[in-house]
Design a protein around this motif. Sequence first.
Motif, short mmCIF file in Angstrom:
data_model
loop_
_atom_site.label_atom_id
_atom_site.label_comp_id
_atom_site.label_asym_id
_atom_site.label_seq_id
_atom_site.Cartn_x
_atom_site.Cartn_y
_atom_site.Cartn_z
N ARG A 233 0.87 -1.24 -0.13
CA ARG A 233 0.10 0.16 -0.02
C ARG A 233 0.80 1.26 0.00
NH1 ARG A 233 -5.34 -1.21 -1.15
NH2 ARG A 233 -6.63 -2.05 0.62
N ARG A 234 2.14 1.06 0.08
CA ARG A 234 3.18 2.06 -0.14
C ARG A 234 3.06 3.07 1.36
NH1 ARG A 234 1.35 1.66 -5.24
NH2 ARG A 234 2.86 1.17 -6.89
N TYR A 235 3.01 2.14 2.19
CA TYR A 235 3.09 3.09 3.73
C TYR A 235 4.24 3.21 4.13
CZ TYR A 235 -1.91 2.51 3.91
OH TYR A 235 -3.52 2.91 3.57
N ARG A 236 4.78 4.02 4.96
CA ARG A 236 6.19 4.28 5.45
C ARG A 236 6.13 3.44 6.66
NH1 ARG A 236 9.53 9.67 6.20
NH2 ARG A 236 11.41 8.83 6.66
N TYR A 237 5.34 3.51 7.78
CA TYR A 237 5.47 2.96 9.06
C TYR A 237 4.29 1.81 9.47
CZ TYR A 237 8.28 7.31 9.65
OH TYR A 237 9.24 8.05 9.65
N VAL A 238 4.74 0.91 10.05
CA VAL A 238 3.91 -0.20 10.52
C VAL A 238 2.66 0.24 11.08
CG1 VAL A 238 3.96 -2.13 12.08
CG2 VAL A 238 5.77 -1.77 10.88
N HIS A 239 2.46 1.13 11.89
CA HIS A 239 1.29 1.43 12.70
C HIS A 239 0.14 2.17 11.56
CE1 HIS A 239 3.03 5.53 12.42
NE2 HIS A 239 1.98 6.06 12.40
N GLU A 240 0.72 2.34 10.36
CA GLU A 240 -0.49 3.12 9.57
C GLU A 240 -1.42 2.06 9.03
OE1 GLU A 240 1.73 6.53 7.22
OE2 GLU A 240 2.98 4.79 7.20
N GLY A 241 -0.83 0.89 8.87
CA GLY A 241 -1.56 -0.28 8.47
C GLY A 241 -3.08 -0.44 9.27
N PHE A 242 -3.17 0.07 10.48
CA PHE A 242 -4.59 0.01 11.45
C PHE A 242 -5.44 0.98 10.70
CE2 PHE A 242 -1.73 -2.01 14.41
CZ PHE A 242 -2.26 -3.27 14.38
N ASP A 243 -5.04 1.93 9.81
CA ASP A 243 -6.16 3.10 9.38
C ASP A 243 -6.62 2.32 7.95
OD1 ASP A 243 -5.80 4.62 11.64
OD2 ASP A 243 -4.09 5.81 10.61
N ASP A 244 -5.93 1.41 7.41
CA ASP A 244 -6.31 0.70 6.45
C ASP A 244 -7.33 -0.47 6.46
OD1 ASP A 244 -6.25 -1.23 4.05
OD2 ASP A 244 -4.69 0.17 3.14
N GLU A 245 -8.55 -0.36 6.21
CA GLU A 245 -9.55 -1.33 6.33
C GLU A 245 -9.16 -2.79 5.77
OE1 GLU A 245 -14.45 -2.26 5.33
OE2 GLU A 245 -13.33 -0.59 4.72
N TRP A 246 -8.51 -2.70 4.69
CA TRP A 246 -8.32 -4.22 4.11
C TRP A 246 -6.97 -4.94 4.90
CZ3 TRP A 246 -3.16 -5.08 1.05
CH2 TRP A 246 -3.22 -6.49 0.62
N ILE A 247 -6.08 -3.99 5.32
CA ILE A 247 -4.79 -4.52 5.98
C ILE A 247 -5.38 -4.97 7.59
CG2 ILE A 247 -2.80 -3.88 7.32
CD1 ILE A 247 -2.09 -2.07 4.79
N SER A 248 -6.23 -4.00 8.10
CA SER A 248 -6.67 -4.37 9.55
C SER A 248 -7.50 -5.75 9.42
CB SER A 248 -7.54 -3.11 9.93
OG SER A 248 -7.91 -3.33 11.18
N ARG A 249 -8.26 -5.74 8.45
CA ARG A 249 -9.23 -7.08 8.31
C ARG A 249 -8.38 -8.36 8.29
NH1 ARG A 249 -11.61 -5.79 4.30
NH2 ARG A 249 -10.77 -7.05 2.57
N VAL A 250 -7.26 -8.09 7.55
CA VAL A 250 -6.26 -9.33 7.10
C VAL A 250 -5.45 -9.62 8.53
CG1 VAL A 250 -4.53 -10.31 6.04
CG2 VAL A 250 -6.10 -8.93 4.63
N PHE A 251 -5.15 -8.63 9.02
CA PHE A 251 -4.25 -8.66 10.47
C PHE A 251 -5.09 -9.41 11.50
CE2 PHE A 251 -3.28 -6.95 14.69
CZ PHE A 251 -1.92 -7.26 14.68
N ASP A 252 -6.26 -8.93 11.71
CA ASP A 252 -7.18 -9.56 12.80
C ASP A 252 -7.52 -11.09 12.11
OD1 ASP A 252 -7.33 -7.31 14.29
OD2 ASP A 252 -9.32 -6.65 13.32
N GLY A 253 -7.71 -11.42 10.87
CA GLY A 253 -8.10 -12.56 10.50
C GLY A 253 -7.02 -13.51 10.45
N ALA A 254 -5.81 -13.17 10.31
CA ALA A 254 -4.67 -14.02 10.62
C ALA A 254 -4.51 -14.43 11.96
CB ALA A 254 -3.24 -13.33 10.02
N LEU A 255 -4.59 -13.32 12.98
CA LEU A 255 -4.33 -13.72 14.45
C LEU A 255 -5.57 -14.73 14.83
CD1 LEU A 255 -2.08 -11.86 13.82
CD2 LEU A 255 -2.67 -10.68 16.10
#
Length: 392
Positions: A233-255
């Motif tokens: 998604r061309r983000y720079r920092y790890v924490h930015e992923g939680f503001d991205d609906e797709w990344i947040s959803r995959v993160f929660d799903g994987a865990l």
Amino acid sequence: MMLLQFGAGNIGRGFMGQLFREAGYEVVFVESDESLVRLLNERGSYPLRLLDAYQKKTVEQVIEEIRAIPAKDREAVVSAFGEAHWMGTAVGINNYPAIAPLLAEGIRWRKKKEATPCDIYLCENDLAAHTKMREALTPYLDDALRAWMEENIGLVRVSVARMVPGKGKVAGDSLLLVADAYREFPYDEKARRAPLPALSSMRAVHHFEAEFERKIYIYNLGHAVLAYLGYLRRYRYVHEGFDDEWISRVFDGALQETTEALFRKYPGVFPEEEHAHVLEDVRIRFGNPLLQDPIYRVARDPLRKLGPSDRLAGSAFLCIEQGVFPENIATACAAALLYDFPEDAGAVALQEFIRVKGVETTLSEITSIEPQSPLGRRIIEEYYRLKALREE
């Protein structure tokens, strides 16, 4: 009372040094980087910046009254080994053969002097750290010394989940370390031979394999998901992923996938309320904007992180073995295969591997996931889907 810490890097200074000095113990580092040894001895201290995700504040500390010994000074190292009450390693298991002769000589000294039992806390990201340390020591120990070591020297595995991005040079001070404020110190209770240091954050773990797998397949997996998807998604920092609906959803799903697999593999080991706190902690700490943890730091070395027992493929295998299909982990694996950061030698090597052999063969040889298996087909499908999206 003294801690002798082998390795004065991120975990040596950023975790072990801090906790033991705060408890009032002497801390002595053994370090192969002679310029680092010189700086530590000139100052007798180093700065540590802790970024607290819960309090949302920065805490500046100076860890004082420390000293360092160059690893090549065998006599000084062995002498300190003989005096130490506890020891730690944070050098990477690949460096165990390099420090084994020093440790063996120190063990020999302690046996000769009939010293009290001592534990070596192995702060390495490897479940087999104790076995690999024992194997590294074996050529230097006769039967009698080996037997004495088994009774008197504990090779105690530790699961370190503190994040230490390390920004010293950027901040203008090469000794400065930047870390999150996580303090928990889970250790393998069965391996202990000596009395514990008075550290409030130490937690005895009776089923260390389960604890360590949770660290790899929850903390490390979650970090990898945020890094590899964030890179796409061309983000720079790890924490930015939680503001991205797709990344947040995959993160929660994987865990959730690995949570279900861990509960099936280790029934009754993880209390549900305690594990829910772990999942919440991961989200809060990884989402800490103060940390400014660069994606390229967390994503680096994708060849290792795609390995069959590491955070990505290892998580997928755990799920398959326990009857959980790792849909979201497959997406993370596909994203890792697309990681092509040009300044990461591992990423460059991965992309060359794919260019020469194709993604299917690469998947098989790097991860041990067969491309024609249901999991393999899902990863390949996601790989081409994500690749096409990125190229749009």
